[in-house]
Design a protein around this motif. Structure first.
Motif, PDB file in Angstrom:
ATOM      1  N   UNK A 931       0.827  -1.199   0.000  1.00  0.00           N
ATOM      2  CA  UNK A 931       0.000   0.000   0.000  1.00  0.00           C
ATOM      3  C   UNK A 931       0.866   1.256   0.000  1.00  0.00           C
ATOM      4  N   UNK A 932       1.975   1.206   0.716  1.00  0.00           N
ATOM      5  CA  UNK A 932       2.849   2.386   0.780  1.00  0.00           C
ATOM      6  C   UNK A 932       3.504   2.672  -0.566  1.00  0.00           C
ATOM      7  N   UNK A 933       3.768   1.634  -1.334  1.00  0.00           N
ATOM      8  CA  UNK A 933       4.325   1.815  -2.677  1.00  0.00           C
ATOM      9  C   UNK A 933       3.330   2.586  -3.550  1.00  0.00           C
ATOM     10  N   UNK A 934       2.068   2.235  -3.415  1.00  0.00           N
ATOM     11  CA  UNK A 934       1.008   2.916  -4.162  1.00  0.00           C
ATOM     12  C   UNK A 934       0.878   4.367  -3.696  1.00  0.00           C
ATOM     13  N   UNK A 935       0.892   4.596  -2.371  1.00  0.00           N
ATOM     14  CA  UNK A 935       0.690   5.940  -1.824  1.00  0.00           C
ATOM     15  C   UNK A 935       1.759   6.902  -2.296  1.00  0.00           C
ATOM     16  N   UNK A 936       2.971   6.398  -2.492  1.00  0.00           N
ATOM     17  CA  UNK A 936       4.059   7.279  -2.925  1.00  0.00           C
ATOM     18  C   UNK A 936       3.789   7.856  -4.322  1.00  0.00           C
ATOM     19  N   UNK A 937       3.006   7.129  -5.134  1.00  0.00           N
ATOM     20  CA  UNK A 937       2.758   7.582  -6.510  1.00  0.00           C
ATOM     21  C   UNK A 937       1.437   8.315  -6.676  1.00  0.00           C
ATOM     22  N   UNK A 938       0.623   8.348  -5.636  1.00  0.00           N
ATOM     23  CA  UNK A 938      -0.640   9.073  -5.725  1.00  0.00           C
ATOM     24  C   UNK A 938      -0.392  10.565  -5.530  1.00  0.00           C
ATOM     25  N   UNK A 939      -1.365  11.368  -5.907  1.00  0.00           N
ATOM     26  CA  UNK A 939      -1.202  12.817  -5.795  1.00  0.00           C
ATOM     27  C   UNK A 939      -0.889  13.197  -4.354  1.00  0.00           C
ATOM     28  N   UNK A 940       0.187  13.971  -4.171  1.00  0.00           N
ATOM     29  CA  UNK A 940       0.647  14.339  -2.833  1.00  0.00           C
ATOM     30  C   UNK A 940       1.719  13.423  -2.295  1.00  0.00           C
ATOM     31  N   UNK A 941       1.958  12.280  -2.975  1.00  0.00           N
ATOM     32  CA  UNK A 941       2.967  11.326  -2.540  1.00  0.00           C
ATOM     33  C   UNK A 941       4.362  11.745  -2.972  1.00  0.00           C
ATOM     34  N   UNK A 942       5.358  11.091  -2.363  1.00  0.00           N
ATOM     35  CA  UNK A 942       6.758  11.456  -2.624  1.00  0.00           C
ATOM     36  C   UNK A 942       7.166  11.218  -4.072  1.00  0.00           C
ATOM     37  N   UNK A 943       6.576  10.217  -4.726  1.00  0.00           N
ATOM     38  CA  UNK A 943       6.980   9.880  -6.093  1.00  0.00           C
ATOM     39  C   UNK A 943       6.001  10.368  -7.155  1.00  0.00           C
ATOM     40  N   UNK A 944       5.031  11.184  -6.746  1.00  0.00           N
ATOM     41  CA  UNK A 944       4.009  11.605  -7.702  1.00  0.00           C
ATOM     42  C   UNK A 944       4.629  12.379  -8.864  1.00  0.00           C
ATOM     43  N   UNK A 945       5.665  13.159  -8.609  1.00  0.00           N
ATOM     44  CA  UNK A 945       6.284  13.964  -9.647  1.00  0.00           C
ATOM     45  C   UNK A 945       6.913  13.087 -10.736  1.00  0.00           C
ATOM     46  N   UNK A 946       7.192  11.826 -10.408  1.00  0.00           N
ATOM     47  CA  UNK A 946       7.804  10.923 -11.388  1.00  0.00           C
ATOM     48  C   UNK A 946       6.793  10.379 -12.393  1.00  0.00           C
ATOM     49  N   UNK A 947       5.512  10.345 -11.980  1.00  0.00           N
ATOM     50  CA  UNK A 947       4.515   9.655 -12.813  1.00  0.00           C
ATOM     51  C   UNK A 947       3.306  10.533 -13.150  1.00  0.00           C
ATOM     52  N   UNK A 948       3.335  11.798 -12.770  1.00  0.00           N
ATOM     53  CA  UNK A 948       2.126  12.613 -12.985  1.00  0.00           C
ATOM     54  C   UNK A 948       1.843  12.865 -14.457  1.00  0.00           C
ATOM     55  N   UNK A 949       2.790  12.592 -15.334  1.00  0.00           N
ATOM     56  CA  UNK A 949       2.561  12.759 -16.766  1.00  0.00           C
ATOM     57  C   UNK A 949       1.944  11.508 -17.397  1.00  0.00           C
ATOM     58  N   UNK A 950       1.863  10.431 -16.632  1.00  0.00           N
ATOM     59  CA  UNK A 950       1.320   9.169 -17.164  1.00  0.00           C
ATOM     60  C   UNK A 950      -0.209   9.265 -17.213  1.00  0.00           C
ATOM     61  N   UNK A 951      -0.780   9.122 -18.389  1.00  0.00           N
ATOM     62  CA  UNK A 951      -2.225   9.310 -18.588  1.00  0.00           C
ATOM     63  C   UNK A 951      -3.045   8.319 -17.768  1.00  0.00           C
ATOM     64  N   UNK A 952      -2.658   7.059 -17.805  1.00  0.00           N
ATOM     65  CA  UNK A 952      -3.429   5.999 -17.133  1.00  0.00           C
ATOM     66  C   UNK A 952      -2.558   5.311 -16.084  1.00  0.00           C
ATOM     67  N   UNK A 953      -2.983   5.435 -14.826  1.00  0.00           N
ATOM     68  CA  UNK A 953      -2.269   4.757 -13.723  1.00  0.00           C
ATOM     69  C   UNK A 953      -3.286   3.864 -13.012  1.00  0.00           C
ATOM     70  N   UNK A 954      -3.082   2.560 -13.081  1.00  0.00           N
ATOM     71  CA  UNK A 954      -4.037   1.596 -12.538  1.00  0.00           C
ATOM     72  C   UNK A 954      -3.382   0.858 -11.377  1.00  0.00           C
ATOM     73  N   UNK A 955      -4.087   0.821 -10.225  1.00  0.00           N
ATOM     74  CA  UNK A 955      -3.599   0.106  -9.043  1.00  0.00           C
ATOM     75  C   UNK A 955      -4.579  -1.031  -8.737  1.00  0.00           C
ATOM     76  N   UNK A 956      -4.035  -2.247  -8.618  1.00  0.00           N
ATOM     77  CA  UNK A 956      -4.856  -3.431  -8.384  1.00  0.00           C
ATOM     78  C   UNK A 956      -4.374  -4.158  -7.131  1.00  0.00           C
ATOM     79  N   UNK A 957      -5.283  -4.318  -6.168  1.00  0.00           N
ATOM     80  CA  UNK A 957      -5.000  -5.106  -4.954  1.00  0.00           C
ATOM     81  C   UNK A 957      -3.695  -4.681  -4.277  1.00  0.00           C
ATOM     82  N   UNK A 958      -3.547  -3.395  -4.064  1.00  0.00           N
ATOM     83  CA  UNK A 958      -2.390  -2.894  -3.314  1.00  0.00           C
ATOM     84  C   UNK A 958      -2.836  -2.612  -1.880  1.00  0.00           C
ATOM     85  N   UNK A 959      -2.329  -3.341  -0.892  1.00  0.00           N
ATOM     86  CA  UNK A 959      -2.763  -3.181   0.495  1.00  0.00           C
ATOM     87  C   UNK A 959      -1.665  -3.565   1.454  1.00  0.00           C
TER      88      UNK A 959
END
Length: 967
Positions: A931-959
């Motif tokens: 879940x923490x890996x996912x949170x880093x890439x969501x808006x406001x997360x530490x890694x969001x700046x790395x992937x915010x240009x990606x049109x489609x970001x799909x998260x499946x069963x991250x907990x």
């Protein structure tokens, strides 16, 4: 379609006369005579078809049916005789030869008499057709046929001045095309020809009209002309109309133009477009020949004039201008579909505010459900709105929903404006198909709606039925020709591409619900193929299949349950009691159905879900349908082994047998009776190819699916008569096999092999020879434990041409870059257990576009994609790399990556910083990660700046179940 069937039979008789002449003892003359008479008959059929469409003449219709059925009968008689003689010739023994010789004399008399009878019928039908006014002349036939098509097109004639204020979903399309025409986009590379291409009813003309009328376009060009093109294009009228539009001529000038020669007219129009900035809209061009008739009037060199054209055939657009811009309008989204429906429904004079609120809400629910069947096709949505505007009660809407596809397809049957029928529009595409493509299209009626259809499977079936013949280069195979036929259906907008392969070829396709319904209807009308869906027999009755025998039917596809997928297996265990009752009912209908089908069946496809061949149904199939060429049985996999009856050996005409999910206990020796077998796909356990299969002469594709190990080849490869034809060998075991045996298969293109501890002996005394045509290699190891490792380098070196490689076994070492095939496009790795990072090697593969690094392929904790590495890679998947903690992507690495999938790499702390530089990345799937890996890439997360240009970001069963130390 009958002319296509007769053409096919003529071609088959020609094949018999050339390739099987030695088996036509005693009847060769009759066969040649019948072929000549059929060729004469064919000259009548286009005109006969046209008369049936135009006048509905029942007498001509009955004759055409007789011609079709007797053409089939003629093929059956001759083919059966040829195979009987061929089988007798293989027998030995003096006494048996005498007996068989006597029997053959009787056969010759019977067969000769039957052929003469059919030939005599052909003469009778010829006279009857002439009596009813059917013309032999091909020119007359073409003229009559085109008059029907011309009438249909005139009913839907488009005009430049017509306003349509209810256009939805085309804003971006209009903006792009206007920019291209006015050279606001790509000013340094202006397009001379812009083509709008797509399926009938997609709104091509509507879009073109909006662009044509756009204010920016109107101010950019000096002159404009709109020309609607007919099937039989009258070149003179089209060119005159364009010149009239350009010059706004008076009566005297018009008369002067009309008296000008064709050559002078074309020259005047050509010169005018060189001098002025002109826009010509050519609406609804169907053939390349049409453009060839018009092209001399359009300047080909440096000019500011442009052409905007609409077509259903992509080949037309490419033929007009290879470097032109081709635009395909999209199907409408659910939101756009609803918006268009509301506008058209209101336009029909309906005011929703006058309805009771409860009725209004229910109607909206029904409308949304019915719109799904339109699948975003604008014409279908418009027709639906028009039909519903005339129905005022909930009951009427409910009734319409029950048979929605047929209602939309037929439109308003009693309206003079027949162009409102979607089938009328889509049917033109079918009428325009050349003879050799009509069977390919009608075969698609065997699939249920919304099916994703694999190209490779369809090609094998078309070949097995004999509908594919080599028309092009002698270097092409039948598989190439079949692929070209399906590709042409795509180019003609009859089917839509669903998925492309890593090599850029079409992997799968689908067919729009309305086009499919047209296909099913045409297939049934022509008695070509009957699709029977036992699930919907109450809601949408097709015919009383359980009680009425289907006579003289050649092909039947029975659909009783869901497609066999893993999801379906899982859901099948949760079916409730009512579902079980439905299945039991389907069982009964299925049994009755099979027992009532006529014995002339050539093709049987059964997707039966849980239905097993009980009560001797399978045995009945093998005893009854002796002319079968194709037998496909799709079942949900289970652990029960099936024993095939010995009667299966009766199917001596079989070309394709596919039973890929039901476990077969053994491969029976009776398979050796299938003298014509081309494709075999079976799922079996612990077996060996029987020696009887060595005598099969036409084998091209062998697929063995085995959950435990491969199938032993025994003496098959050394003794098979199909050595020079085999292209596919999937699921064989390396035991008692050496590489040199495989190298004898000169045309082998796909190889999937299972190995264990005997791999060294398999490579024993490796040859200097290589696989010259092998394109796909799959290697899977069965041995367990870390001690088992194989050296794959010698095998890789023997495959210099492969573009697809799958390795699933521990290996001694990863091949060096120069040891891999330079053509490698797709690489899938699993269970390699490499200690060293594979990226420094893999990133240098020059053509690699798809890479999957799967479970236990890399055991280390860090991977690095170096600067400039993977400069062609488009898709990357990292799956099950449990030890991976750090992944680095340096500058300019993965510069073309578009798709990234990370799954169950539970130790990976973060995505690489270098992802922010990969601007091509538009789709990313993160599956079963912490879940923490996912949170880093969501808006406001530490890694969001790395992937915010990606049109489609799909998260499946991250907990949190996949938690790790993020510090």
């Amino acid at each position: 379609m009958v002319d296509a069937i007769v053409s096919f039979v003529i071609e088959r008789l020609g094949d018999f006369l050339i390739n099987e002449a030695k088996f036509l003892y005693g009847v060769k003359g009759q066969v040649e005579n019948a072929k000549i008479k059929l060729q004469c008959m064919r000259a009548f059929l286009k005109d006969a078809d046209a008369q049936i469409r135009e006048n509905g003449d029942e007498r001509v219709c009955l004759l055409v049916v007789q011609i079709r059925e007797n053409s089939y009968a003629l093929e059956d008689v001759i083919e059966t005789y040829v195979f009987r003689v061929a089988s007798n010739n293989e027998s030995v023994g003096a006494t048996r030869r005498v007996l068989k010789c006597s029997a053959r004399i009787i056969d010759v008399y019977k067969v000769g008499s039957k052929i003469k009878e059919i030939s005599s019928n052909i003469d009778t039908w010829t006279s009857e057709l002439e009596k009813y006014g059917v013309q032999r002349s091909m020119e007359k036939a073409a003229e009559t046929s085109s008059s029907y098509v011309q009438e249909r097109r005139q009913l839907r004639q488009a005009y430049s001045y017509v306003e349509d204020n209810h256009v939805v979903g085309f804003d971006k399309d209009i903006e792009e095309l206007v920019a291209l025409l006015t050279e606001q986009k790509n000013p340094h590379k202006p397009y001379k020809v812009i083509s709008v291409y797509g399926m009938g009813g997609l709104g091509k003309t509507t879009l073109a009209r909006k662009v044509y009328q756009h204010p920016q376009v109107r101010t950019h060009f000096d002159c404009y002309a709109w020309a609607s093109i007919s099937q039989q294009c009258n070149t003179r009228e089209v060119l005159e109309g364009i010149l009239f539009a350009f010059t706004s001529t008076n009566k005297e000038r018009r008369e002067e133009i009309r008296t000008t020669s064709d050559v002078e007219l074309a020259k005047q129009l050509h010169d005018f477009q060189k001098q002025k900035k002109c826009l010509v809209l050519l609406d609804d061009i169907w053939t390349t020949k049409t453009w060839d008739l018009l092209k001399h009037a359009f300047p080909q060199g440096d000019t500011d004039s442009k052409i905007l054209l609409t077509t259903r055939n992509k080949d037309v657009a490419l033929h007009v201008d290879q470097g032109g811009f081709i635009h395909e309008p999209h199907f409408l989204s659910d939101k756009e579909s609803w918006e268009l429906f509301q506008k058209k429904y209101s336009c029909a004079g309906m005011d929703p505010s006058n309805l009771d609120s409860d009725d209004n809400e229910r109607k909206k629910e029904l409308a949304v459900e019915m719109l799904k069947k339109c699948a975003g096709l604008p014409l279908a949505i418009i027709v639906l709105a028009g039909l519903l505007s005339k129905k005022h009660t909930i009951y009427e809407w409910e009734q319409m929903k029950r048979n929605i596809v047929r209602c939309i397809g037929q439109g308003e049957q009693h309206d003079d404006s027949k162009y409102r029928s979607v089938w009328g529009v889509l049917g033109l595409s079918y009428i325009e198909l050349p003879c050799h493509l009509k069977p390919c299209f009608l075969y698609l009626s065997r699939y249920p709606e919304d099916a994703v259809i694999r190209v490779k499977t369809s090609c094998l079936v078309l070949i097995a039925e004999g509908f594919i013949s080599l028309r092009g280069s002698c270097m092409e195979t039948m598989e190439d020709e079949a692929y070209d036929c399906l590709s042409e259906l795509v180019e003609r907008s009859m089917i839509q591409v669903k998925e492309m392969s890593s090599t850029g070829k079409i992997k799968s396709f689908c067919i729009h619900d309305l086009m499919r319904d047209l296909c099913v209807s045409k297939a049934r009308d022509e008695n070509f193929l009957h699709f029977i869906d036992l699930r919907n027999k109450v809601e949408e009755p097709i015919e009383s299949v359980s009680t009425v025998p289907i006579t003289n039917v050649r092909r039947v596809a029975i659909y009783c349950g869901p497609e066999s997928t893993d999801n379906d297996i899982e859901s099948a265990d949760n079916d409730d009691e009512s579902a079980d009752n439905d299945i039991e009912s389907a069982d009964n209908d299925f049994v009755n159905m099979v027992r009532n089908i006529d014995g002339s069946l050539r093709y049987l496809s059964v997707n039966k879900g849980r239905i097993a061949f009980e009560e001797g149904v399978f045995r009945h199939v093998c005893n009854r349908f002796l002319m079968l060429r194709v037998l496909i049985i799709i079942d949900i996999p289970d652990s029960v082994c099936t024993t095939l009856p010995k009667e299966i050996g009766n199917l001596i005409h079989l070309r394709l047998f596919s039973m890929p999910y039901s476990l077969i206990k053994m491969i029976p020796s009776y398979f050796g009776n299938w003298r014509c077998l081309q494709t075999l796909r079976v799922c079996t356990v612990f077996d060996i190819i029987p020696n009887s299969m060595c005598k099969l002469e036409q084998l091209r594709h062998l697929y063995f699916y085995n959950r435990f190990s491969g199938v032993g080849v025994g003496e098959f490869l050394r003794s098979t008569k199909s050595r020079n034809l085999l292209q596919t060998l999937v699921g064989i075991h390396s035991k008692h096999l050496v590489l040199s045996d495989l190298l004898q298969l000169k045309n082998l293109k796909k190889l999937a092999i299972v190995v264990d501890g005997n791999f060294d002996s398999f490579l024993h005394n490796p040859q200097t020879l290589t696989f010259t045509r092998l394109l796909s290699l799959r290697l899977r190891g069965t041995a367990l434990g870390n001690d088992f490792k194989i050296d794959i380098v010698p095998l890789i070196l023997s495959c210099p041409q492969i573009y697809k490689l799958t390795l699933k076994s521990p290996i001694v070492r990863l091949p060096q870059v120069n040891q891999f095939s330079p053509n490698l496009i797709k690489l899938t790795l699993s269970s390699l257990r490499l200690e060293d990072d594979p990226m420094p090697t893999l990133e240098k593969l020059p053509k690699l576009r798809v890479l999957v690094i799967g479970w236990y392929s890399f055991m280390g904790d860090e991977m690095v994609c170096s600067r400039g590495g993977f400069n062609r890679l488009e898709s990357l998947e990292l799956i099950g790399l449990l030890g991976l903690k750090e992944w680095k992507v340096e500058e300019s690495a993965l510069s073309r990556l578009g798709y990234l999938h990370i799954e169950k790499c539970r130790g990976l702390r973060r995505v690489p910083d270098g992802l922010k530089n990969i601007l091509t990345l538009n789709h990313m799937v993160i599956e079963y990660m912490p879940d923490k890996f996912k949170e880093r890439m969501e808006e406001g997360g530490e890694d969001f700046y790395k992937v915010n240009h990606v049109t489609s970001r799909v998260f499946i069963e991250c907990n949190e179940d996949y938690a790790y130390d993020c510090s």
